[in-house]
Design a protein around this motif. Structure first.
Motif, PDB file in Angstrom:
ATOM      1  N   THR A 193      45.904  56.666  50.468  1.00 54.81           N
ATOM      2  CA  THR A 193      44.824  55.823  50.976  1.00 54.81           C
ATOM      3  C   THR A 193      43.488  56.520  50.731  1.00 54.81           C
ATOM      4  OG1 THR A 193      46.137  54.693  52.671  1.00 54.81           O
ATOM      5  CG2 THR A 193      43.779  54.879  53.093  1.00 54.81           C
ATOM      6  N   VAL A 195      39.460  56.064  51.641  1.00 48.51           N
ATOM      7  CA  VAL A 195      38.477  55.312  52.424  1.00 48.51           C
ATOM      8  C   VAL A 195      37.096  55.533  51.820  1.00 48.51           C
ATOM      9  CG1 VAL A 195      37.646  54.746  54.742  1.00 48.51           C
ATOM     10  CG2 VAL A 195      39.913  55.740  54.451  1.00 48.51           C
ATOM     11  N   ASN A 196      36.707  54.696  50.893  1.00 45.40           N
ATOM     12  CA  ASN A 196      35.453  54.741  50.131  1.00 45.40           C
ATOM     13  C   ASN A 196      35.764  54.021  48.818  1.00 45.40           C
ATOM     14  OD1 ASN A 196      33.858  55.781  47.788  1.00 45.40           O
ATOM     15  ND2 ASN A 196      32.789  56.992  49.312  1.00 45.40           N
ATOM     16  N   VAL A 219      40.210  51.483  50.488  1.00 36.43           N
ATOM     17  CA  VAL A 219      39.665  50.855  51.693  1.00 36.43           C
ATOM     18  C   VAL A 219      38.145  50.965  51.694  1.00 36.43           C
ATOM     19  CG1 VAL A 219      39.685  50.905  54.224  1.00 36.43           C
ATOM     20  CG2 VAL A 219      41.740  51.595  52.949  1.00 36.43           C
ATOM     21  N   ASP A 220      37.457  49.851  51.919  1.00 35.42           N
ATOM     22  CA  ASP A 220      36.022  49.953  52.190  1.00 35.42           C
ATOM     23  C   ASP A 220      35.672  48.971  53.300  1.00 35.42           C
ATOM     24  OD1 ASP A 220      35.673  47.434  51.106  1.00 35.42           O
ATOM     25  OD2 ASP A 220      34.161  48.045  49.655  1.00 35.42           O
ATOM     26  N   VAL A 224      40.854  45.907  51.923  1.00 34.80           N
ATOM     27  CA  VAL A 224      41.777  46.845  51.279  1.00 34.80           C
ATOM     28  C   VAL A 224      42.231  46.284  49.934  1.00 34.80           C
ATOM     29  CG1 VAL A 224      44.008  48.030  51.484  1.00 34.80           C
ATOM     30  CG2 VAL A 224      42.605  47.662  53.527  1.00 34.80           C
ATOM     31  N   LEU A 247      43.379  48.826  57.444  1.00 34.77           N
ATOM     32  CA  LEU A 247      43.641  50.269  57.437  1.00 34.77           C
ATOM     33  C   LEU A 247      44.898  50.608  58.247  1.00 34.77           C
ATOM     34  CD1 LEU A 247      42.474  53.079  56.592  1.00 34.77           C
ATOM     35  CD2 LEU A 247      41.377  53.148  58.839  1.00 34.77           C
ATOM     36  N   ALA A 251      47.452  53.072  56.199  1.00 32.99           N
ATOM     37  CA  ALA A 251      47.318  54.519  56.432  1.00 32.99           C
ATOM     38  C   ALA A 251      48.605  55.174  56.953  1.00 32.99           C
ATOM     39  CB  ALA A 251      46.145  54.803  57.365  1.00 32.99           C
ATOM     40  N   THR A 259      39.087  60.708  52.520  1.00 35.78           N
ATOM     41  CA  THR A 259      37.965  60.005  53.140  1.00 35.78           C
ATOM     42  C   THR A 259      36.630  60.380  52.509  1.00 35.78           C
ATOM     43  OG1 THR A 259      37.759  61.737  54.818  1.00 35.78           O
ATOM     44  CG2 THR A 259      39.088  59.822  55.402  1.00 35.78           C
ATOM     45  N   VAL A 261      33.399  58.636  53.900  1.00 40.72           N
ATOM     46  CA  VAL A 261      32.489  57.740  54.614  1.00 40.72           C
ATOM     47  C   VAL A 261      31.203  58.507  54.964  1.00 40.72           C
ATOM     48  CG1 VAL A 261      32.155  56.320  56.684  1.00 40.72           C
ATOM     49  CG2 VAL A 261      34.404  56.397  55.555  1.00 40.72           C
ATOM     50  N   PHE A 268      37.979  59.234  61.198  1.00 39.34           N
ATOM     51  CA  PHE A 268      39.207  58.542  60.828  1.00 39.34           C
ATOM     52  C   PHE A 268      40.150  58.540  62.036  1.00 39.34           C
ATOM     53  CE2 PHE A 268      43.393  57.958  59.124  1.00 39.34           C
ATOM     54  CZ  PHE A 268      43.200  57.031  58.114  1.00 39.34           C
ATOM     55  N   ASN A 287      34.637  63.616  58.353  1.00 41.50           N
ATOM     56  CA  ASN A 287      35.302  62.359  58.691  1.00 41.50           C
ATOM     57  C   ASN A 287      36.568  62.541  59.533  1.00 41.50           C
ATOM     58  OD1 ASN A 287      34.620  60.340  55.677  1.00 41.50           O
ATOM     59  ND2 ASN A 287      33.272  61.034  57.318  1.00 41.50           N
TER      60      ASN A 287
END
Ligand SMILES: NC(=O)C1=CN([C@@H]2O[C@H](COP(=O)(O)OP(=O)(O)OC[C@H]3O[C@@H](n4cnc5c(N)ncnc54)[C@H](O)[C@@H]3O)[C@@H](O)[C@H]2O)C=CC1
Ligand SMILES: Nc1nc(=O)c2c([nH]1)NC[C@@H]1CN(c3ccc(C(=O)N[C@@H](CCC(=O)O)C(=O)O)cc3)C=[N+]21
Length: 322
Positions: A193, A195-196, A219-220, A224, A247, A251, A259, A261, A268, A287
């Motif tokens: 996963t 996240v960005n 993931v943003d 997803v 998420l 996840a 991550t 972010v 997270f 994060n």
């Protein structure tokens, strides 16, 4: 019982020591192993290449990154010039550096104006001096899985975007890439996963990891996406699908969580980290809360130092075309 334990051990267990089994891997360790390779290529070149950095913003993360680049260059036999210019003069300054034979590589620190104008600025840096691997030609070749600028002669390797490549080097170092599998399939069986989904890190990273065989959830804030070569990784290159997942769905099934972010308050949710998962943060913000160590098997809190070494490696790889 406690009377038998030496005082220092008891203190460690209570306050300092992370729960025993999480291994924290620092970027410097991975950077050092890559640096020895870079030093070898530099010796072969026999001169000190010049990297020019353009800083036209007041972003503290950009300034910090520029300072580290300067330090790493200095320590390793590269020349670095930081050119601080007004936003309005940046375009001219880049064009001038493009034409200057004494300049081997160019990096522009973003964001400058933000949005589309930054993408424009990114593309005016000559492909032969781009050390970040973000020129359209390189991105196109990456998404299309083309490895050479000229596939006939194979004289000049395509660069990969620096930060995604740094993350790949980290995944190799910590053994997520399974070297018993053939090159190109070494992430088969891994669910990751990210996240960005920015154009400079998250999206190219998802594509690269999926091309190497991983099942990737990107993931943003909008949702997803899934990047995959399909069941049995039978497809030659990845495909992208929009999903209805959240998420919370993806996840907990992930072997690796990455991550990026850029928000100070973002953390997270640790309850979504699978026991024994690997957690990597590339954001300049932390994060992951430190308690991530209670769940993760490996935790990489930051990666910037690896990115800079990859930058130097890209600078050397690109020199034959100049
Ligand atoms: N260590 C390194 O080498 C590098 C670090 N960075 C750092 O990485 C961070 C991200 O940089 P960029 O990708 O350029 O930023 P960006 O602002 O272009 O992209 C941020 C991404 O995160 C997503 N996002 C934001 N909040 C979210 C949330 N609550 N949940 C899910 N997704 C969310 C956005 O949708 C977007 O896809 C920054 O802190 C930057 O300083 C950037 C480049 C290199
Ligand atoms: N064209 C361009 N390319 C970039 O790659 C780029 C940029 N512009 N603008 C600014 C952002 C920011 N950035 C970071 C680098 C390292 C860390 C980082 O995490 N560094 C330390 C952590 C330091 C700490 O302990 O806080 C480390 O990894 O050891 C964060 C952020 C790259 N950027």
């Amino acid at each position: 019982m406690t009377s038998r334990v030496a005082p220092s051990t008891a203190r460690d267990a209570q306050h300092d020591a992370p729960p025993a089994s999480c291994k924290v891997v620092l970027a410097q360790t991975v950077a050092n192993s890559l640096l020895s390779e870079v030093q070898g290529s530099l010796k072969e070149l026999g001169r000190s290449p010049l990297l020019v950095g353009f800083l036209a913003n007041a972003d503290p993360a950009a300034r910090m990154y520029a300072d580290w680049t300067a330090k790493t260059c200095k320590e390793n036999g590269f020349e670095f010039q930081l050119r601080e210019v007004d936003k309005e003069d940046l375009e001219e300054a880049i064009l001038e550096a493009n034409d200057d034979d004494s300049v081997d590589g160019i990096i522009v620190y973003f964001p400058v104006f933000g949005g589309g104008q930054d993408q424009y600025l990114q593309q005016i840096t000559s492909v032969h001096k781009d050390v970040e691997g973000l020129s359209h030609k390189y991105l196109f070749n990456m998404y299309q899985n083309i490895r050479y600028l000229d596939p006939q002669t194979k004289a000049q390797k395509c660069l990969l975007p620096c930060t995604p490549l740094a993350i790949i080097k980290i995944l190799e170092y910590i053994g997520v890439y399974n070297s018993i599998l053939p090159y190109g399939n070494r992430l088969f069986g891994k669910t990751i996963t990210i996240v960005n989904r920015s154009e400079i890190v998250g999206r190219p990273l998802a594509a690269l990891l999926a091309n190497d065989g991983a099942n990737v959830y990107s993931v943003d804030i909008t949702g997803v996406q899934q990047y995959t070569r399909g069941a049995g990784i039978k497809m030659k290159q990845h495909q992208v699908h929009d999903t209805d997942f959240n998420l919370e769905d993806v996840a907990p099934n992930s072997d690796v969580i990455i991550t990026g972010v850029p928000t100070k308050n973002y953390k997270f949710p640790l309850k979504l980290v699978k026991d024994g998962a690997i957690c990597i943060n590339f954001s300049s913000e932390k994060n992951f809360d430190l308690a991530v160590k209670e769940r993760a098997s490996i935790y990489v809190p930051a990666i910037g130092k690896v990115t800079i070494v990859v930058l130097l490696r890209n600078l050397l790889v690109g020199i034959p075309s100049r």
